[in-house]
Design a protein around this motif. Structure first.
Motif, PDB file in Angstrom:
ATOM      1  N   GLU A 243       0.836  -1.208   0.000  1.00  0.00           N
ATOM      2  CA  GLU A 243       0.000   0.000   0.000  1.00  0.00           C
ATOM      3  C   GLU A 243       0.865   1.251   0.000  1.00  0.00           C
ATOM      4  O   GLU A 243       0.609   2.210  -0.736  1.00  0.00           O
ATOM      5  N   ASP A 244       1.917   1.257   0.819  1.00  0.00           N
ATOM      6  CA  ASP A 244       2.823   2.402   0.875  1.00  0.00           C
ATOM      7  C   ASP A 244       3.579   2.553  -0.443  1.00  0.00           C
ATOM      8  O   ASP A 244       3.740   3.673  -0.947  1.00  0.00           O
ATOM      9  N   ALA A 247       1.410   4.108  -3.064  1.00  0.00           N
ATOM     10  CA  ALA A 247       1.216   5.549  -2.799  1.00  0.00           C
ATOM     11  C   ALA A 247       2.433   6.340  -3.270  1.00  0.00           C
ATOM     12  O   ALA A 247       2.296   7.443  -3.832  1.00  0.00           O
ATOM     13  N   ARG A 250       2.360   6.705  -7.021  1.00  0.00           N
ATOM     14  CA  ARG A 250       1.386   7.704  -7.465  1.00  0.00           C
ATOM     15  C   ARG A 250       1.940   9.109  -7.295  1.00  0.00           C
ATOM     16  O   ARG A 250       1.759   9.974  -8.171  1.00  0.00           O
ATOM     17  N   ARG A 251       2.632   9.350  -6.198  1.00  0.00           N
ATOM     18  CA  ARG A 251       3.249  10.667  -6.011  1.00  0.00           C
ATOM     19  C   ARG A 251       4.362  10.886  -7.040  1.00  0.00           C
ATOM     20  O   ARG A 251       4.549  12.001  -7.540  1.00  0.00           O
TER      21      ARG A 251
END
Length: 346
Positions: A243-244, A247, A250-251
């Motif tokens: 999950e991290d 993320a 995506r950034r």
């Protein structure tokens, strides 16, 4: 099919690249930031499959590999199919592929799960013909020889392009070649056309060796995926790390939108492509990818690809693509049909 005389300056950078799909190759451990193929610290290690100039490169360029409380061990693959073989074998926890390898892996009964998606322009997906070719429209491909990597996104794009012209794959002479061999065959006149993806498209156009007969916009879905091992998703700690990791990706993609020139410089260095070619590929396709939800529209689009290959008997069984999707990481991501332009305007 490998001619004796290649074009080394044109061919060498491309052999370094990871295709969005197609091919077979073993993995190599990436050099990583510390030179040992591992980033971060902690007791947990996330094994990540990557492509040259792919996830690791963009995360590092965007500064998203800092402050990791888990380790990332990178393994570089030449293409999607062998990467997914590693996912199936639990040698890799997660990795990035194009829109077609998951369909073939699902058809083979592999243990894979699509957990994340991005949507970009499909201009880089193209059927190329030599600059001096007499072919002007897809219908003229009938009876001609076309190079394509089997099981790749270009494979489906070729089928879709032929269908749009009232033809089928049986109407052309298909040469299943990986990019290095296909490029050599294309440049030596061994094939009449080449179905391929960026950055190969940008490389050929930049060298003035070929032109686009038909592009992928309106024919292919422009999706790319992060695919995880079900065993990793079932592990509470690894699932949190995934999950991290997603993320951070995506950034990093947001960073690419804001810094296309800087990303092209990094990508050029990573892949060995000339900067102007890398920048063209970033603007045409690589830099247009939008993080999106793995939603019903994405699943339906992939199901269409799966059904196409099943009907052609290129995968051995009927695939229900929804069975290979886990939407737990969708969050508030935009729909899979979101265009890069509208995403940037937000």
């Amino acid at each position: 099919m490998r001619p004796h005389r290649l074009l080394p300056a044109l061919l060498a950078p491309l052999t370094l690249l990871l295709a969005a799909c197609g091919g077979s190759s073993s993995a190599q451990t990436s050099a990583g930031g510390a030179g040992d193929g591992v980033d971060g610290k902690g007791s947990l290690t996330l094994n990540v499959g990557d492509q040259k100039g792919g996830s690791e490169a963009v995360l590092r360029a965007a500064g998203e590999l800092k402050d990791l409380d888990y380790k990332i061990k990178w393994s570089t693959f030449t293409s999607g199919p062998p990467l997914l073989e590693a996912v199936n074998a639990k040698a890799v926890d997660i990795g990035a592929v194009g829109n077609t390898p998951p369909v073939f892996a699902a058809g083979a009964g592999s243990k894979i799960t699509v957990v994340s998606a991005s949507h970009g322009n499909a201009d880089g997906e193209a059927i190329l013909v030599p600059e001096d070719s007499s072919l002007k429209k897809p219908a003229q491909l009938k009876g001609k020889s076309v190079a394509v990597a089997q099981g790749s996104s270009a494979h489906y794009q070729l089928i879709a392009a032929l269908k749009s012209a009232g033809l089928s794959i049986k109407d052309v002479k298909v040469s299943y070649l990986q990019p290095a061999d296909a490029l050599a065959a294309f440049n030596s006149g061994k094939v009449d056309a080449w179905a391929v993806w960026d950055p190969y498209t940008s490389q050929v156009l930049g060298s003035k060796k070929g032109r686009v007969l038909i592009g992928g916009e309106g024919l292919v879905n422009g999706l790319n995926f992060q695919v995880a091992a079900p065993s990793a998703l079932a592990d509470k700690e690894k699932s949190a790390a995934i999950e991290d990791y997603l993320a951070r990706l995506r950034r990093a993609q947001d960073w690419v939108f804001k810094h296309p020139d800087a990303w092209a410089k990094v990508w050029s260095k990573e892949t060995g492509l000339p900067y102007d070619v890398a920048l063209a590929a970033v603007k045409r396709s690589n830099g247009t990818r939008v993080p999106v939800a793995v939603d019903k529209a994405a699943i339906a689009s992939e199901q269409k690809i799966a059904d196409t290959f099943t009907a052609l008997k290129l995968i051995p069984r009927k695939v229900d693509f929804a069975d290979f999707v886990d939407p737990r990481f969708n969050g508030d991501l935009p729909p899979s049909t979101t265009e890069a332009r509208s995403y940037q305007e937000k």
